[in-house]
Structure formats: C-alpha cells, structure tokens
Design an enzyme around this catalytic site. Structure first.
Site, mmCIF file in Angstrom:
data_model
loop_
_atom_site.group_PDB
_atom_site.id
_atom_site.type_symbol
_atom_site.label_atom_id
_atom_site.label_comp_id
_atom_site.label_asym_id
_atom_site.label_seq_id
_atom_site.Cartn_x
_atom_site.Cartn_y
_atom_site.Cartn_z
ATOM 1 N N ASP A 12 0.869 -1.163 0.000
ATOM 2 C CA ASP A 12 0.000 0.000 0.000
ATOM 3 C C ASP A 12 0.920 1.230 0.000
ATOM 4 O O ASP A 12 2.090 1.144 0.359
ATOM 5 C CB ASP A 12 -0.869 -0.040 1.265
ATOM 6 C CG ASP A 12 -1.626 1.250 1.465
ATOM 7 O OD1 ASP A 12 -2.349 1.663 0.543
ATOM 8 O OD2 ASP A 12 -1.478 1.855 2.554
ATOM 9 N N ASP A 14 -0.155 5.171 0.748
ATOM 10 C CA ASP A 14 -0.406 6.207 1.760
ATOM 11 C C ASP A 14 -0.608 5.569 3.137
ATOM 12 O O ASP A 14 -1.464 4.695 3.308
ATOM 13 C CB ASP A 14 -1.620 7.042 1.366
ATOM 14 C CG ASP A 14 -1.453 7.690 -0.013
ATOM 15 O OD1 ASP A 14 -0.296 7.927 -0.420
ATOM 16 O OD2 ASP A 14 -2.475 7.945 -0.672
ATOM 17 N N GLN A 56 -6.863 5.230 -4.966
ATOM 18 C CA GLN A 56 -6.787 6.694 -5.096
ATOM 19 C C GLN A 56 -8.172 7.225 -5.441
ATOM 20 O O GLN A 56 -8.391 7.831 -6.489
ATOM 21 C CB GLN A 56 -5.736 7.074 -6.153
ATOM 22 C CG GLN A 56 -4.301 6.775 -5.724
ATOM 23 C CD GLN A 56 -3.853 7.630 -4.536
ATOM 24 O OE1 GLN A 56 -4.247 8.796 -4.418
ATOM 25 N NE2 GLN A 56 -3.041 7.066 -3.649
ATOM 26 N N CYS A 110 -11.088 -3.191 -8.950
ATOM 27 C CA CYS A 110 -9.704 -2.916 -8.541
ATOM 28 C C CYS A 110 -9.587 -2.157 -7.230
ATOM 29 O O CYS A 110 -8.485 -2.026 -6.697
ATOM 30 C CB CYS A 110 -8.936 -2.228 -9.664
ATOM 31 S SG CYS A 110 -9.595 -0.712 -10.346
HETATM 32 MG MG LIG Z 1 -2.993 3.178 3.327
HETATM 33 ZN ZN LIG Z 2 -11.035 0.581 -9.337
#
Ligand SMILES: [Mg+2]
Ligand SMILES: [Zn+2]
Length: 194
Positions: A12, A14, A56, A110
């Site tokens: 991952d 962030d 995101q 996703c």
């Molecule tokens: Mg994260």
């Molecule tokens: Zn997606």
C-alpha cells in the site's frame, strides 16, 4: 522456460510508505515514513518485486486531478531513488462507487479489498502470488491480500490496521514498513532468493 516466476511484495502507499495526510494531492505534503526507503531498497536487493497497489479514490471524488496524483507519485519515486530504492510497478484504483466524477463513479474490480490491482500486476510482471506478500495500514489491504493467497502484514503507521470486528487477522502485525520487511526477509527460505 523452467525458471520460477518472481515473487513480490505488494505495498500500500499512503500510510505505509508515506505519511497518511488524507487524500494527498500536493508534493509539499509528502513525507516518507522513517526507514521506508531503506526497507524498499532491501527488498530490491533480495530480488523480490516491489509493487505499489493504491486506492486513489480522491480521483473519483474530484479531490485532485490525475496530474496531481502522478506528480506526488513521481516525487515519491525520486525520494526513494535517493536512498537506492525503486518500485517495479505502481498500480492505482481511481474509482469510487459514489464518486463525483461520473466515469470513475463505478463499482470496479480494482478498489481494495478487491484484488484487481494485484492480479493485473501479477499478469504484467509474471509474478508468483504464492509466497508473495501484502503490506498495508488498513484492513482492506490485508483483505485484498487474503483474497489472492498472499501473506499479509498490517503496519501500525497510517490508519494503524484497525480491522472491523469479524475480519480475519493478518499473518503479522508490524510497527512500520521497516519492521515488516525485516520479518519478511528473516522468514525461512527468504534469503535463498537473494
Ligand atoms: Mg494506506
Ligand atoms: Zn477501481
């Protein structure tokens, strides 16, 4: 032809590599977590593919543009490179079912915990998922890894890996990415692949 496919550590972004600031959109807000770059460099040296898989949804929510997101990512990769670390791939989900940007406001395959990003990366890079790892700071990172048979590690940085009741525990909990990588690299057999 008989060569074994490469294993990977899926990360991952962030809250795991860089500090969680809530939908980071500007380079000035980017802070790497202590030890994260060196840890990624160790994975590089061990011969494991390092693939970032990142939700995101700020894109779907209209919080930032693709250009802004990619500028943050480029700066992250520059800072990693300064410490000898590199990513083998960066995969992101721009979607959210209740997003404001119409074409991104979909129920996709996703967005973690769905495993679409991991599966796409495995296909693109010829990765072996058995014996690969997922490291993240949220339960959905671990759930994504569990869905495709990865060994999962939750870190205490970022959102701190708080799972809602009833979710499966990760295989390991680590203070941060550096500690997670130490655990990965000391597991039996891992060093033979260096
Ligand atoms: Mg994260
Ligand atoms: Zn997606």
């Amino acid at each position: 032809m008989s060569q074994a496919r490469r294993r990977a550590v899926f990360l991952d972004r962030d809250g795991t590599i860089n500090q969680e600031v809530g939908y980071i959109s500007q380079v000035k807000d980017l802070r790497l977590i202590d030890g994260a770059a060196r840890a990624i460099a160790e994975l590089n040296r061990a011969g494991l593919a390092v693939i970032v898989v990142s939700n995101q949804s700020g894109l779907a929510r209209g919080y930032f543009s693709l250009e802004q997101m990619l500028a943050v990512q480029a700066e992250l990769e520059r800072r990693l490179a300064r410490e000898g670390a590199r990513l083998d791939g960066f995969y992101y989900c721009p979607h959210h079912p209740r997003g404001k940007v119409e074409r991104l406001a979909i129920e996709c395959g996703c967005r973690k915990p769905k495993p679409g990003l991991v599966l796409q990366a495995a296909q693109d890079h010829g990765l072996e998922l058995a014996g690969s790892y997922m490291v993240g700071d949220r339960w959905r990172d671990a759930a994504c890894g569990q869905a495709v048979g990865l060994t999962t590690i939750l870190v205490a940085t970022g959102h701190g890996g708080q799972p809602p009741a009833g979710d499966r525990e990760p295989d390991y909990r680590a203070a941060d990415l550096a500690a997670a990588v130490r655990w990965i690299l000391t597991r039996a057999g891992e060093n033979r692949h260096a």
